[in-house]
Design a protein around this motif. Structure first.
Motif, PDB file in Angstrom:
ATOM      1  N   UNK A 199      -6.511  -2.998  -8.054  1.00 40.57           N
ATOM      2  CA  UNK A 199      -5.243  -2.299  -8.240  1.00 40.57           C
ATOM      3  C   UNK A 199      -4.511  -2.819  -9.482  1.00 40.57           C
ATOM      4  N   UNK A 200      -4.654  -4.103  -9.767  1.00 39.92           N
ATOM      5  CA  UNK A 200      -4.017  -4.673 -10.952  1.00 39.92           C
ATOM      6  C   UNK A 200      -4.706  -4.215 -12.243  1.00 39.92           C
ATOM      7  N   UNK A 201      -6.021  -4.073 -12.224  1.00 42.53           N
ATOM      8  CA  UNK A 201      -6.771  -3.846 -13.459  1.00 42.53           C
ATOM      9  C   UNK A 201      -6.848  -2.383 -13.886  1.00 42.53           C
ATOM     10  N   UNK A 202      -7.046  -1.436 -12.929  1.00 41.04           N
ATOM     11  CA  UNK A 202      -7.349  -0.069 -13.372  1.00 41.04           C
ATOM     12  C   UNK A 202      -6.207   0.612 -14.127  1.00 41.04           C
ATOM     13  N   UNK A 215       1.841  -0.052 -10.370  1.00 36.54           N
ATOM     14  CA  UNK A 215       0.563  -0.456  -9.788  1.00 36.54           C
ATOM     15  C   UNK A 215       0.201  -1.890 -10.177  1.00 36.54           C
ATOM     16  N   UNK A 216       0.394  -2.242 -11.444  1.00 33.87           N
ATOM     17  CA  UNK A 216       0.049  -3.581 -11.916  1.00 33.87           C
ATOM     18  C   UNK A 216       0.849  -4.648 -11.159  1.00 33.87           C
ATOM     19  N   UNK A 217       2.142  -4.438 -11.031  1.00 32.71           N
ATOM     20  CA  UNK A 217       2.988  -5.396 -10.320  1.00 32.71           C
ATOM     21  C   UNK A 217       2.593  -5.489  -8.847  1.00 32.71           C
ATOM     22  N   UNK A 218       2.243  -4.353  -8.250  1.00 31.75           N
ATOM     23  CA  UNK A 218       1.813  -4.335  -6.848  1.00 31.75           C
ATOM     24  C   UNK A 218       0.533  -5.136  -6.654  1.00 31.75           C
ATOM     25  N   UNK A 269       0.802  -1.217   0.000  1.00 34.11           N
ATOM     26  CA  UNK A 269       0.000   0.000   0.000  1.00 34.11           C
ATOM     27  C   UNK A 269       0.836   1.269   0.000  1.00 34.11           C
ATOM     28  N   UNK A 270       2.083   1.182   0.466  1.00 29.45           N
ATOM     29  CA  UNK A 270       2.962   2.338   0.391  1.00 29.45           C
ATOM     30  C   UNK A 270       3.158   2.799  -1.039  1.00 29.45           C
ATOM     31  N   UNK A 271       3.133   1.851  -1.984  1.00 28.39           N
ATOM     32  CA  UNK A 271       3.209   2.191  -3.403  1.00 28.39           C
ATOM     33  C   UNK A 271       1.994   3.025  -3.796  1.00 28.39           C
ATOM     34  N   UNK A 272       0.849   2.570  -3.364  1.00 25.61           N
ATOM     35  CA  UNK A 272      -0.408   3.248  -3.672  1.00 25.61           C
ATOM     36  C   UNK A 272      -0.386   4.688  -3.177  1.00 25.61           C
ATOM     37  N   UNK A 273       0.020   4.861  -1.922  1.00 23.74           N
ATOM     38  CA  UNK A 273      -0.005   6.189  -1.304  1.00 23.74           C
ATOM     39  C   UNK A 273       1.021   7.119  -1.940  1.00 23.74           C
ATOM     40  N   UNK A 274       2.188   6.581  -2.270  1.00 22.45           N
ATOM     41  CA  UNK A 274       3.260   7.435  -2.778  1.00 22.45           C
ATOM     42  C   UNK A 274       2.993   7.915  -4.197  1.00 22.45           C
ATOM     43  N   UNK A 275       2.273   7.110  -5.001  1.00 20.38           N
ATOM     44  CA  UNK A 275       2.183   7.399  -6.430  1.00 20.38           C
ATOM     45  C   UNK A 275       0.796   7.795  -6.930  1.00 20.38           C
ATOM     46  N   UNK A 276      -0.250   7.574  -6.151  1.00 21.26           N
ATOM     47  CA  UNK A 276      -1.589   7.798  -6.685  1.00 21.26           C
ATOM     48  C   UNK A 276      -1.834   9.247  -7.096  1.00 21.26           C
ATOM     49  N   UNK A 277      -1.429  10.199  -6.250  1.00 23.28           N
ATOM     50  CA  UNK A 277      -1.669  11.604  -6.605  1.00 23.28           C
ATOM     51  C   UNK A 277      -0.893  11.988  -7.864  1.00 23.28           C
ATOM     52  N   UNK A 278       0.350  11.534  -7.957  1.00 20.98           N
ATOM     53  CA  UNK A 278       1.132  11.850  -9.151  1.00 20.98           C
ATOM     54  C   UNK A 278       0.496  11.234 -10.393  1.00 20.98           C
ATOM     55  N   UNK A 279      -0.017  10.013 -10.274  1.00 16.40           N
ATOM     56  CA  UNK A 279      -0.663   9.357 -11.408  1.00 16.40           C
ATOM     57  C   UNK A 279      -1.932  10.098 -11.815  1.00 16.40           C
TER      58      UNK A 279
END
Length: 486
Positions: free
Chosen positions: A303-306, A405-408, A241-251
């Motif tokens: 998280x894998x699909x979107x 995101x896909x790998x996560x 989830x750290x991946x999600x939090x760190x990158x979602x806004x930038x994405x």
């Protein structure tokens, strides 16, 4: 759902107001730093700061909740945030605007650290609130009450996403801080007028004061079959989830404007509200442990699909499904702990779970931003990834983030399937089914006073000052000073 509902609703509303403010500050500073610096690394560091402070303070905050009146600690939490936001406003006023555009600026990071520490002080509430659910709501209605707590999270995200995006776009951080100070002051006054019937700390706990009984807490968690495995499974989820939090806004900001992103998060956050209301209506059923893992399986699939298509539409659809299901996961975990952990130690167990679950995320948040910036983005811009899968996956900076995101998501699915087929999962499910309907005491854990007393929220004894240390039994010491978007 039965119990002291009037008091529960007042505390819930008060918590909603404070959560709106803390989330507004968090969302706003993340948006603002990215727009000022255009640095994905900077937004990742902000997430890392949040996660490091959460991991360091959870056990200490849990001890404060168990050793003092829970509503008093909620007031202390709001007061600490108020002081830190006021100090941040002073830094803002004394700093020239151009200094905030340099991601290496000391003043920028002093400002960010003050704000994020103020947000972290709100974690005392996130630990105290589920213990108050145990006190105020009868056992057979706690899953529904936890659903209402999830609904307040949705309302929080609905309002703060819109507020923070619009305020940052029009007035930077100044208005965010002024509004925050006003609302926090009002919340402190309101909670001081709320009368709460909660058990007084036992004589043993009163003698402990602010000591952190880490050893006793670990023994209690290990004493519940499968509970430690669940905590570490959640820690692994948070690692990803750290991946999600760190990158979602930038994405998201690579696809739409900051105003649109803020409004979109507001719309998506209605999923939290709907999910929480569904739980409040129908409950979680008799197997919350299984439900928790099945929900995680769906979340990682989302998280894998979107990210497979570079478009705001699959992102919006996937994130709405994510928001709809997150309250089920959160309510299930809270309901499990409320049933299998004695009330007098719930603060420490919730705090321990928070610290352990978040301890893995800082490394991810700190590492994934530079890895994405310097490995995955070049890989999908003009590197081997762009040449290999770019024809159908797409190329560019946003596709580099999407690949992460896909790998996560794939790793999360694998971990959840393993947990569903594990022995600790079966043991915890059996322990939950066998647990008594009420668990006010555990031998040797320190009994709660049998007769609750009526107190005002601000009427209890001493509070540990930030930075205080203490030791508890075999638990050693804890010198932590002064809570997940998501």
């Amino acid at each position: 759902m039965s119990g002291d509902l009037r008091t529960f609703y007042q505390i819930l509303i008060n918590t909603l107001l404070v959560s709106v403010i803390n989330f507004t500050v968090w969302f706003a500073v993340t948006f603002w730093v990215y727009l000022e610096t255009r640095s994905v690394f900077a937004t990742g560091v902000i997430s890392g700061i949040f996660l490091v402070l959460t991991a360091l303070t959870g056990i200490w905050f849990g001890s404060l909740v168990d050793h003092h009146r829970r509503t008093l600690m909620m007031q202390f939490s709001a007061g600490a945030s108020f002081v830190l936001y006021l100090a941040a406003l002073g830094v803002w006023a004394a700093t020239p605007p151009e200094a905030f555009q340099d991601p290496a600026s000391v003043r920028l990071w002093a400002f960010v650290v003050l704000l994020m520490t103020g947000v972290i002080a709100g974690n005392i509430r996130t630990i105290a609130l589920p213990t108050l659910v145990t006190i105020l709501i009868d056992e057979d209605g706690r899953d529904r009450a936890n659903g209402l707590v999830g609904t307040t999270s949705g309302v929080t995200m609905l309002t703060t996403s819109v507020i923070s995006g619009l305020l940052v776009a029009t007035d930077g951080m100044r208005s965010v801080l002024i509004v925050s100070l006003v609302v926090l002051a009002l919340s402190i006054v309101h909670l001081g007028l709320v009368t709460v019937r909660e058990p007084a700390p036992s004589p043993e706990h009163a003698a402990e004061g602010g000591r952190v009984d880490l050893g006793g807490t670990i023994r209690l968690v290990r004493g519940v079959p499968g509970l430690m495995a669940l905590v570490f499974f959640s820690a692994f989820n948070n690692l990803l989830g750290g991946v999600f939090m760190a990158l979602m806004d930038a994405y998201g900001l690579s696809l739409v404007s900051v105003q649109a992103w803020g409004v979109l998060w507001g719309v998506l956050s209605t999923g939290f509200i709907v999910g929480g209301l569904l739980i409040a209506k129908v409950g979680l059923g008799g197997r919350p442990v299984r439900l928790l893992l099945l929900v995680n399986l769906v979340l990682w699939t989302v998280v894998l699909l979107f990210p497979l298509k570079s478009s705001i539409i699959p992102l919006a659809v996937g994130m709405y499904a994510y928001m709809l299901l997150v309250p089920f996961a959160e309510a299930a975990e809270q309901t499990i702990l409320q049933r299998v952990v004695p009330l007098e130690r719930q603060g420490r167990v919730f705090g321990f779970a928070q610290s352990v679950e978040q301890a893995a995320s800082p490394a991810t948040a700190f590492l994934i931003s530079p890895i994405t910036q310097f490995v995955f983005i070049p890989l999908m811009t003009d590197g081997a990834g762009a040449r290999t899968i770019g024809s159908w996956f797409g190329t560019g900076a946003d596709r580099g983030i999407a690949l992460v995101f896909v790998l996560t998501g794939a790793l999360g699915i694998i971990a959840t399937i393993i947990m569903l087929n594990s022995r600790p999962y079966r043991r915890l499910s059996a322990r939950y089914a066998a647990a008594p309907a009420e668990t006010p005491e555990t031998p040797g854990a320190g009994a709660v006073a049998p007769d609750p007393v009526t107190v005002k929220a601000g009427a209890a004894g001493p509070i540990l000052a930030p930075g205080a240390t203490g030791s508890g039994g075999e638990g050693g010491t804890d010198g932590a000073g002064p809570e997940t978007r998501g």
